[in-house]
Write an enzyme that holds these catalytic residues in place. Structure first.
Site, PDB file in Angstrom:
ATOM      1  N   GLU A 117       0.838  -1.402   0.188  1.00 47.00           N
ATOM      2  CA  GLU A 117       0.124   0.181   0.081  1.00 47.00           C
ATOM      3  C   GLU A 117       0.713   1.285  -0.078  1.00 47.00           C
ATOM      4  OE1 GLU A 117      -4.019  -1.692   1.890  1.00 47.00           O
ATOM      5  OE2 GLU A 117      -2.635  -1.008   3.177  1.00 47.00           O
ATOM      6  N   CYS A 130       3.452   8.259   1.294  1.00 50.39           N
ATOM      7  CA  CYS A 130       3.945   7.610   2.144  1.00 50.39           C
ATOM      8  C   CYS A 130       4.213   6.070   1.508  1.00 50.39           C
ATOM      9  CB  CYS A 130       3.157   7.399   3.297  1.00 50.39           C
ATOM     10  SG  CYS A 130       3.435   6.094   4.453  1.00 50.39           S
ATOM     11  N   CYS A 137       6.644  -7.516   7.117  1.00 49.00           N
ATOM     12  CA  CYS A 137       7.687  -6.992   7.930  1.00 49.00           C
ATOM     13  C   CYS A 137       8.360  -8.066   8.749  1.00 49.00           C
ATOM     14  CB  CYS A 137       7.305  -5.823   8.897  1.00 49.00           C
ATOM     15  SG  CYS A 137       8.656  -5.009   9.685  1.00 49.00           S
ATOM     16  N   CYS A 141       6.288  -5.421  15.952  1.00 54.36           N
ATOM     17  CA  CYS A 141       5.792  -4.455  16.770  1.00 54.36           C
ATOM     18  C   CYS A 141       4.408  -4.771  17.106  1.00 54.36           C
ATOM     19  CB  CYS A 141       6.129  -3.173  16.059  1.00 54.36           C
ATOM     20  SG  CYS A 141       7.809  -2.848  16.021  1.00 54.36           S
ATOM     21  N   CYS A 144       1.244  -2.774  15.715  1.00 54.99           N
ATOM     22  CA  CYS A 144       1.320  -2.423  14.142  1.00 54.99           C
ATOM     23  C   CYS A 144       0.542  -3.460  13.236  1.00 54.99           C
ATOM     24  CB  CYS A 144       2.779  -2.306  13.880  1.00 54.99           C
ATOM     25  SG  CYS A 144       2.999  -2.148  11.875  1.00 54.99           S
ATOM     26  N   CYS A 372      -1.193   5.710   9.687  1.00 52.89           N
ATOM     27  CA  CYS A 372       0.136   5.166  10.107  1.00 52.89           C
ATOM     28  C   CYS A 372      -0.088   3.732  10.665  1.00 52.89           C
ATOM     29  CB  CYS A 372       0.781   5.905  11.031  1.00 52.89           C
ATOM     30  SG  CYS A 372       2.026   6.822  10.316  1.00 52.89           S
TER      31      CYS A 372
HETATM   32  N1  SAH Z   1       9.111   0.324  10.003  1.00 55.64           N
HETATM   33  C1  SAH Z   1       9.356   1.515   9.982  1.00 55.64           C
HETATM   34  C2  SAH Z   1       8.539   2.460   9.076  1.00 55.64           C
HETATM   35  C3  SAH Z   1       7.071   1.861   9.201  1.00 55.64           C
HETATM   36  S1  SAH Z   1       6.012   2.297  10.194  1.00 55.64           S
HETATM   37  C4  SAH Z   1       9.276   1.957  11.658  1.00 55.64           C
HETATM   38  O1  SAH Z   1       8.756   1.103  12.238  1.00 55.64           O
HETATM   39  O2  SAH Z   1       9.326   3.006  11.789  1.00 55.64           O
HETATM   40  C5  SAH Z   1       5.722   4.086  10.311  1.00 55.64           C
HETATM   41  C6  SAH Z   1       5.200   4.552  11.685  1.00 55.64           C
HETATM   42  O3  SAH Z   1       3.901   4.276  12.111  1.00 55.64           O
HETATM   43  C7  SAH Z   1       6.104   4.085  12.695  1.00 55.64           C
HETATM   44  O4  SAH Z   1       6.365   5.010  13.702  1.00 55.64           O
HETATM   45  C8  SAH Z   1       5.364   3.107  13.356  1.00 55.64           C
HETATM   46  O5  SAH Z   1       5.766   2.737  14.739  1.00 55.64           O
HETATM   47  C9  SAH Z   1       3.979   3.529  13.384  1.00 55.64           C
HETATM   48  N2  SAH Z   1       2.782   2.854  13.604  1.00 55.64           N
HETATM   49  C10 SAH Z   1       2.770   1.567  13.287  1.00 55.64           C
HETATM   50  N3  SAH Z   1       1.542   1.117  13.620  1.00 55.64           N
HETATM   51  C11 SAH Z   1       0.846   2.125  14.405  1.00 55.64           C
HETATM   52  C12 SAH Z   1      -0.604   2.319  14.664  1.00 55.64           C
HETATM   53  N4  SAH Z   1      -1.497   1.266  14.591  1.00 55.64           N
HETATM   54  N5  SAH Z   1      -0.990   3.563  15.128  1.00 55.64           N
HETATM   55  C13 SAH Z   1      -0.229   4.504  15.091  1.00 55.64           C
HETATM   56  N6  SAH Z   1       1.261   4.234  14.651  1.00 55.64           N
HETATM   57  C14 SAH Z   1       1.534   3.315  14.127  1.00 55.64           C
HETATM   58 FE1  SF4 Z   2       7.680  -3.409  11.069  1.00 54.25          FE
HETATM   59 FE2  SF4 Z   2       5.411  -2.086  11.958  1.00 54.25          FE
HETATM   60 FE3  SF4 Z   2       7.400  -2.338  13.430  1.00 54.25          FE
HETATM   61 FE4  SF4 Z   2       7.575  -0.743  11.333  1.00 54.25          FE
HETATM   62  S1  SF4 Z   2       6.290  -0.425  13.211  1.00 54.25           S
HETATM   63  S2  SF4 Z   2       9.186  -2.243  12.291  1.00 54.25           S
HETATM   64  S3  SF4 Z   2       6.607  -1.657  10.033  1.00 54.25           S
HETATM   65  S4  SF4 Z   2       6.312  -4.240  12.532  1.00 54.25           S
END
Ligand code: SAH
Ligand code: SF4
Length: 396
Positions: A117, A130, A137, A141, A144, A372
């Site tokens: 996406e 974005c 991934c 996390c 996420c 995000c």
């Molecule tokens: N993998 C990279 C970039 C992608 S995520 C990273 O982790 O930085 C982009 C941002 O969105 C990151 O700061 C991530 O922690 C945040 N993010 C992920 N899931 C989210 C959610 N459900 N609500 C708000 N922010 C989120």
């Molecule tokens: Fe991967 Fe989501 Fe963690 Fe970013 S926030 S490193 S996309 S699992």
């Protein structure tokens, strides 16, 4: 931007024809050096290579041309020779949704039938794209949505820069003949954030090559200050990012103790807060860039206390920083809740009073799940189980 259009979804293309059996080399995503080598291999005389690279580069990345026949400063015979060896091809846009706030979410199909996406966020004075760097991934996390999907594969440099080119197509933003980019007012697509699916620093070379194409002055020509790479904290690659890309850096910080960060951003077990901060302290000098953005997702009763805010300030002392508070975006089955607005404001206030910018990121495109951390391919079947996600979040 206050667009009033309802959510629209268009299926734009049919499954692509012969592309996956086409053995011609795709020029999209080759660096200048890679393009030179490819042209040489295809019979371009050595002493012409440099000039041909410049010409083709401008056609592809400045003018957005996809057809060798349109490259009118090359001879007909040479154009035919190029078409025999090469193609100029982007990932395929499968669908586009437009939110009532103007945000656009694209579903993009790449070779192998995988999907990622891409989100375009229009604002008054800029437009941010974005983009994704991986399908799924490797990291997990726990807040996420992408983290619930296993890594399927890294994107190639062509698939990464291809997302930018695809969006420029959709926004109809390639320059008109005779008009330089940027001469017609602010660009619709003026900024790139690597904040889509995937961990960019686990796909370093492709991300670097794609961003070098984006920054090249003869083509898309975005300043390195308009590109932000977000990482969960792959510490050994941070210095390399400064040296080889030099873009702005954002860190998914999200917690102020190792105990909580281990649960939210499990890569913390490998490189903890202190080792991350050490790499960050060196970044601004190495990259000659300004502030580092600390992203901080606000999770109710998990990381949102006044004490957390104060600890955060202690950690970032001495680092030129901006703190980006992200109200948690819920997704079906997510194990957390968004902090209350009052709490987010109180947290922001502590940061602000200490002299830091602490913008609260307005969720955009919520009606189309474009915010995000909500990005996730609709078709991938390789899912982590709910129990695994809960276990990783330390909830079971
Ligand atoms: N993998 C990279 C970039 C992608 S995520 C990273 O982790 O930085 C982009 C941002 O969105 C990151 O700061 C991530 O922690 C945040 N993010 C992920 N899931 C989210 C959610 N459900 N609500 C708000 N922010 C989120
Ligand atoms: Fe991967 Fe989501 Fe963690 Fe970013 S926030 S490193 S996309 S699992």
């Amino acid at each position: 931007m206050t667009a009033t259009a309802p959510i629209t979804q268009d299926v734009l293309t049919l499954p692509r024809k012969e592309a996956e059996t086409d053995s011609r080399v795709n020029l999209v995503g080759l660096t200048r050096a890679g393009l030179a080598e490819a042209l040489r291999d295809a019979g371009t005389p050595d002493k012409q290579v440099k000039m041909r690279v410049n010409q083709i580069w401008q056609w592809v990345y400045h003018w957005g041309v996809r057809d060798f026949d349109a490259m009118t400063n090359l001879s007909k015979a040479y154009r035919a020779q190029l078409a025999d060896h090469f193609r100029i091809e982007l990932p395929e846009m499968v669908s586009r949704q437009i939110s009532d706030d103007g945000t656009r979410k694209y579903l993009v199909r790449i070779a192998g039938g995988h999907e990622v996406e891409v989100v375009y966020i229009p604002e008054e004075d800029r437009g941010t794209l974005c983009i994704s760097s991986q399908v799924g991934c490797t990291l997990t996390c726990s807040f996420c949505h992408t983290g619930t999907q296993k890594l399927v594969r890294n994107l190639t440099a062509g698939e990464i820069i291809g997302q930018v080119m695809m969006a420029r197509d959709d926004l109809d933003e390639w320059p008109e003949p005779g008009v330089g980019t940027g001469e017609t007012g602010p660009r619709l697509l003026s900024n790139i954030v690597l904040m889509g699916m995937g961990e960019p620093l686990y796909n370093f070379e492709s991300v670097r090559d794609a961003m070098q194409i984006a920054m090249d002055g003869e083509g898309i020509a975005l300043s390195r200050r308009r590109i932000t790479l977000s990482t969960s904290g792959v510490v050994p690659e941070i210095a390399r990012t400064a040296e080889e890309i030099g873009c702005m850096l954002a860190i998914s910080f999200h917690a102020t103790t190792d105990e909580v960060r281990d649960r939210l951003v499990p890569i913390n077990k490998r490189w903890n807060i202190e080792s991350l901060l050490e790499a960050l302290r060196a970044y601004p000098k190495l990259s000659n860039s300004e502030r580092i953005t600390f992203e901080y997702v606000m999770l109710k009763d998990v990381n949102d206390s006044d004490e957390d805010a104060r600890r955060l300030l202690k950690h970032i002392k001495g680092i030129p920083a901006k703190i980006n508070l992200i109200p948690f975006n819920e997704w079906p089955g997510s194990p957390y809740q968004r902090s209350d607005w009052k709490r987010i404001k109180a947290f922001a206030d502590i940061i602000y009073k200490a002299g830091y910018a602490s913008p609260i990121r307005t969720p955009r495109g919520e009606d189309i799940m474009a915010a995000c951390g909500q990005l996730k391919s609709a078709t991938e079947r390789a899912r982590k189980s709910r129990a695994q996600i809960a276990a990783e979040a330390g909830l079971k």
